[in-house]
Structure formats: structure tokens, C-alpha cells
Design a protein around this motif. Structure first.
Motif, PDB file in Angstrom:
ATOM      1  N   GLU A  24       0.685   4.346  -2.710  1.00 20.45           N
ATOM      2  CA  GLU A  24       0.443   5.737  -2.313  1.00 20.45           C
ATOM      3  C   GLU A  24       1.584   6.644  -2.765  1.00 20.45           C
ATOM      4  O   GLU A  24       1.355   7.759  -3.247  1.00 20.45           O
ATOM      5  N   SER A  25       2.810   6.164  -2.614  1.00 20.30           N
ATOM      6  CA  SER A  25       3.966   6.953  -3.037  1.00 20.30           C
ATOM      7  C   SER A  25       3.961   7.136  -4.550  1.00 20.30           C
ATOM      8  O   SER A  25       4.277   8.220  -5.059  1.00 20.30           O
ATOM      9  N   LYS A  51       0.815  -1.212   0.000  1.00 20.64           N
ATOM     10  CA  LYS A  51       0.000   0.000   0.000  1.00 20.64           C
ATOM     11  C   LYS A  51       0.851   1.265   0.000  1.00 20.64           C
ATOM     12  O   LYS A  51       0.532   2.242  -0.686  1.00 20.64           O
ATOM     13  N   THR A  52       1.940   1.261   0.764  1.00 18.97           N
ATOM     14  CA  THR A  52       2.790   2.456   0.829  1.00 18.97           C
ATOM     15  C   THR A  52       3.444   2.752  -0.511  1.00 18.97           C
ATOM     16  O   THR A  52       3.646   3.911  -0.873  1.00 18.97           O
TER      17      THR A  52
END
Length: 463
Positions: free
Chosen positions: A384-385, A380-381
Motif C-alpha cells: 500500500e505504501s 500488505k502495508t
């Protein structure tokens, strides 16, 4: 009444007259919208025009909520009940709790749920499943039907001349045009509970709603109640404009064009022109796929491109030989045809996760990157990035990861919608415009791979 049995034939002169006069009407309508600022729409600007959860469901639920910020109490809710003709069903229910996307355990998340309770202790439930462009999930309506049965009790059909029906809940399937859910979605629901199957089932609890007819007309009633509440009135007016755009109901222009159809011959010519537009969509989609497949082959074999691997038919598209057939079927009104289909290159991996770069069609072309196995989706990170740093090509929009299903993926929406009448679609009749769309698709695809290289994306041998 005199009945004319003559066969109508297509008159070229009438066709030319219709097109010529329509062009004038359309030009005048566009000029009016430009002058009046009617093209300014906050839902479109904020990229919420097709957002089922955070756009449509959220706003509809807020309007239905007696405690909503609109300060109208249960006015909009009662208008909704009245318009749908269910006042008797909800008689005596004076307390309503409205929730959006709230988890119901194994039964999933219901888009909009109205939980009603009366002073006598009687309870009534109304669930609305909202579909703009998304596919039905596996046994989706069946799960919501099961939840309503468990919470509010079973439906008992009427016994002629003996007992009326007992209906403690209603389950609405809301779509743009009011089409029926897929067979697999309602697999566990008895046919006798599907109101749209036959006239005899008219009192059954599982029903169809459309934005084009039901929501739009209900919003008009709400709008009329807000003469002294300009802020809420403006928001509803903008939302009505969004729905008109999604459903092709540009009322001002449609009324003017309808005045041109004043003879049987003109109506016949208009129907044939409409059929021709559908054929245009079919042939255009097939032509674009041919161009995409040829462009992929050229770029993947070129050392200067970061694209690699062989495109394989993905999910609904069993093999590439069926591509044209499925492309043509896509514009059928049947719910049994694939809602989306496309091709994927499985030549990428990151942190031992096998990834697929996909080019998909679902009313528009999407380019995406996702984990091949459900348990190995993108972090997920990372997603998002990626979204924070990715530079969009002109006309493209960011997709989103699905936090509801805890599946992380990257998707970029490319320009041009095929499900509505719009300038960008019709300009694709020109070869240059087709080439530009295909170039945009590949610009996005290469952009995704280049950006993901920063996170350690690697190429792998396809199995």
C-alpha cells in the motif's frame, strides 16, 4: 439460386481501394467522437474499464438487483431473464437477493450470485463467473457447481417422451467473446451438464455468456427503459461504450465500414487483411520479447542499473526455447494455450522473503514484484505504501494486490493492449515505438526496485 464456384484471388487494386476508403471512414468517425465528447468515459478515467470485481461485476449486479439504486425495481432483472430465455425457469420466484464476491467457504467467491425464492418456498440459484482477462482458478467452475448443487439440488436431464429436465440452478461463464472455460476448471462437472458441448445438452445448466453479444444487447434494452431517468441512462450509455471498446464493437464505425464490403472480392480482401493483422500481433510479440531479453542482459551486466540476476522462464513458459511458440499460440482462440507467460529474476529478498521481479505478458506487458512462496508474500502495508509513492511512467497504470486470496504483490501495467484494435498497438509497427515501449518496461522495472530499496530490499545470489 445461382452458385458461383470461381476461386477468389486477392486483388491488389481492391485492397488499396478498401484501405483508402476505410481511412476516410475512420477519420470521419474519430472526428465525430472528438467533437461530440464521446471519448470522455468515466470507467476509463477511473481505471475501471477492465476491473472485473469493482467495475463490471459491481455494476452488472447493481443493475440486476431489484433493490438497486437505479430505482427501476426488477425491470432490468426481468429483461435479463427474458433476453436469456429463462423466464420459465424463474417463474414463481418473486424475491431475489443479489450479491457480489461473497465468500462461499471452501467453494470460493462467486462473482455474482442471484439467490431466488418464491412464495411457495421454491428456490432457484443463478451464478455468474465473470472473466475479462483473468485465468481460471483451479477447478473454479467445479467448485461453484458443487455449491449450487448443495444449495439448490441436482440437475436432472430430460427423459425423452417421459419427463422434462429439472433445473434448479444456472451457472454462467461470462467472457468478452463467449469462449468456453478451461478443462481443469470444469473437471468435476459431468459433461451432460455443459450446455455448450452439444445440441443434446441445450437444456443443461452450465452455459456461456459474452459481453460482445449478451451483455451488450441486454444493456441496450435497459437503456431504452430510461428515457425519463437521465442519470442512470448516461451511466449505462458510458458502460456500453466501455464494452464496445473491450470487444471491438465500435458500432458507428463498423456499420460504415460494412457498407464498403459489397462484393465477394471485397469481403475476401477484408478477410485476408484481418488475417494479416493477426500475424502482425504474433510477430510483434516475438520481436518485443527478443528486445526485452537483450535489454535485460545489457542492463543486468551494467553497474549503473539496479537490475540484477538471470531471467528465468516463469510458470506457463517452461523454458525460453518455447517463447516464440507460446507467443504465437497466445492469439489462438483455444483455451488450452497459456493466458500469461513471462520471465522472472529471483535475485531479490526482503526480511528473509525471497522475491521475484517479473516481466509478464497477458494481453499487455506487466512488471511486478512478488514473494516466491505463497506463505511469504509481501507485507500488505509495504504494498500500500509503495502504491501511494510510486511515480508512474507515462501511460502506465497501477496494479493491485489480491486481497481476495490474501496474496500481496506489486504490479504495474504498461501501455499498449494487444487484445483490442487500438492506435498504440498499430504504431508499434515502427521501430521507434517498439524501443519506447521496451524502454518504458525497464523504466518501470528499475523504478520498482529503486522504490523498494527504501523498504530494505536486498540482492541475493540466485539458486
Amino acid at each position: 439460386m445461382h452458385q458461383d464456384n470461381r476461386d477468389l484471388t486477392l486483388d491488389e487494386g481492391i485492397v488499396r481501394e478498401l484501405i483508402s476508403r476505410s481511412e476516410v471512414q475512420i477519420a470521419n468517425y474519430r472526428e465525430y467522437r472528438q467533437r461530440s465528447g464521446a471519448n470522455f468515459n468515466v470507467f476509463k478515467i477511473l481505471n475501471r474499464a477492465t476491473d472485473e470485481v469493482y467495475g463490471h461485476s459491481a455494476l452488472i449486479a447493481e443493475l440486476l438487483n431489484p433493490l438497486g439504486s437505479h430505482a427501476q425495481g426488477d425491470t432490468f432483472l426481468r429483461l435479463f431473464f427474458s433476453f436469456l430465455g429463462i423466464e420459465k425457469d424463474v417463474a414463481g420466484i418473486d424475491h431475489w437477493q443479489v450479491t457480489v464476491e461473497e465468500s462461499r467457504g471452501v467453494d470460493g467467491r462467486i462473482d455474482i450470485l442471484l439467490a431466488g425464492r418464491g412464495s411457495s418456498g421454491r428456490r432457484f440459484g443463478i451464478a455468474i463467473e465473470n472473466k475479462i482477462y483473468a485465468d481460471d482458478e483451479k477447478r473454479q467452475l467445479s467448485r461453484y457447481w458443487r455449491y449450487l448443487n448443495n444449495q439448490y439440488g441436482p440437475y436432472r436431464p430430460p427423459i425423452p417422451d417421459q419427463e422434462p429436465s429439472t433445473r434448479p440452478y444456472l451457472l454462467y461463464y461470462l467472457t468478452l467473446s463467449g469462449y468456453a472455460p478451461s478443462a481443469q476448471s470444469i473437471a468435476d462437472i459431468p459433461t451432460i451438464e455443459l450446455s455448450y458441448v452439444s445440441v443434446e445438452n441445450s437444456e443443461a445448466p452450465v452455459r456461456l455468456l459474452s459481453y460482445a453479444d449478451h451483455v451488450r444487447e441486454w444493456l441496450k434494452l435497459c437503456h431504452e427503459k430510461l428515457a425519463f431517468f437521465p442519470y442512470a441512462r448516461e451511466v449505462i450509455g458510458q458502460y456500453m461504450g466501455t464494452i464496445n471498446s473491450l470487444t471491438g464493437n465500435g458500432e458507428g464505425m463498423s456499420k460504415g465500414l460494412n457498407l464498403l464490403l459489397d462484393t465477394p472480392e471485397k469481403l475476401f480482401a477484408a478477410s485476408q487483411l484481418s488475417n494479416a493483422v493477426t500475424l502482425f500481433r504474433k510477430s510483434l510479440l516475438c520481436e518485443l520479447w527478443d528486445m526485452i531479453l537483450a535489454e535485460w542482459k545489457m542492463r543486468s551486466e551494467c553497474n549503473d542499473s539496479c537490475l540484477t540476476g538471470e531471467l528465468q522462464a516463469n510458470r506457463h513458459l517452461v523454458d525460453s526455447a518455447r517463447l516464440k511458440k507460446v507467443s504465437n499460440e497466445r492469439f489462438s482462440k483455444s483455451r488450452n494455450v497459456p493466458r500469461w507467460f513471462g520471465f522472472v529474476s529471483k535475485a531479490y529478498e526482503m526480511n528473509s522473503t525471497h522475491l521475484g521481479l517479473e516481466i509478464r505478458f497477458d494481453n499487455r506487458f506487466y512488471v511486478g514484484l512478488y514473494g516466491e512462496k505463497k506463505e511469504k508474500d509481501l507485507d500488505k502495508t509495504v504494498v500500500e505504501s509503495f502504491y501511494q509513492n510510486f511515480q508512474l511512467s507515462k501511460g502506465c497504470e497501477l496494479g493491485s494486490y489480491d486481497d481476495k486470496l490474501v496474496k500481496e504483490r506489486i504490479y504495474i501495467n504498461t501501455p499498449v493492449r494487444f487484445d483490442t484494435d487500438n492506435d498504440a498497438l498499430f504504431q508499434l509497427i515502427e521501430l521507434k515505438q517498439k524501443e519506447e515501449l521496451v524502454a518504458t518496461i525497464f523504466e518501470v522495472a528499475e523504478g520498482i526496485i529503486s522504490e523498494m530499496d527504501k523498504f530494505g530490499l536486498q540482492r541475493r545470489q540466485q539458486v
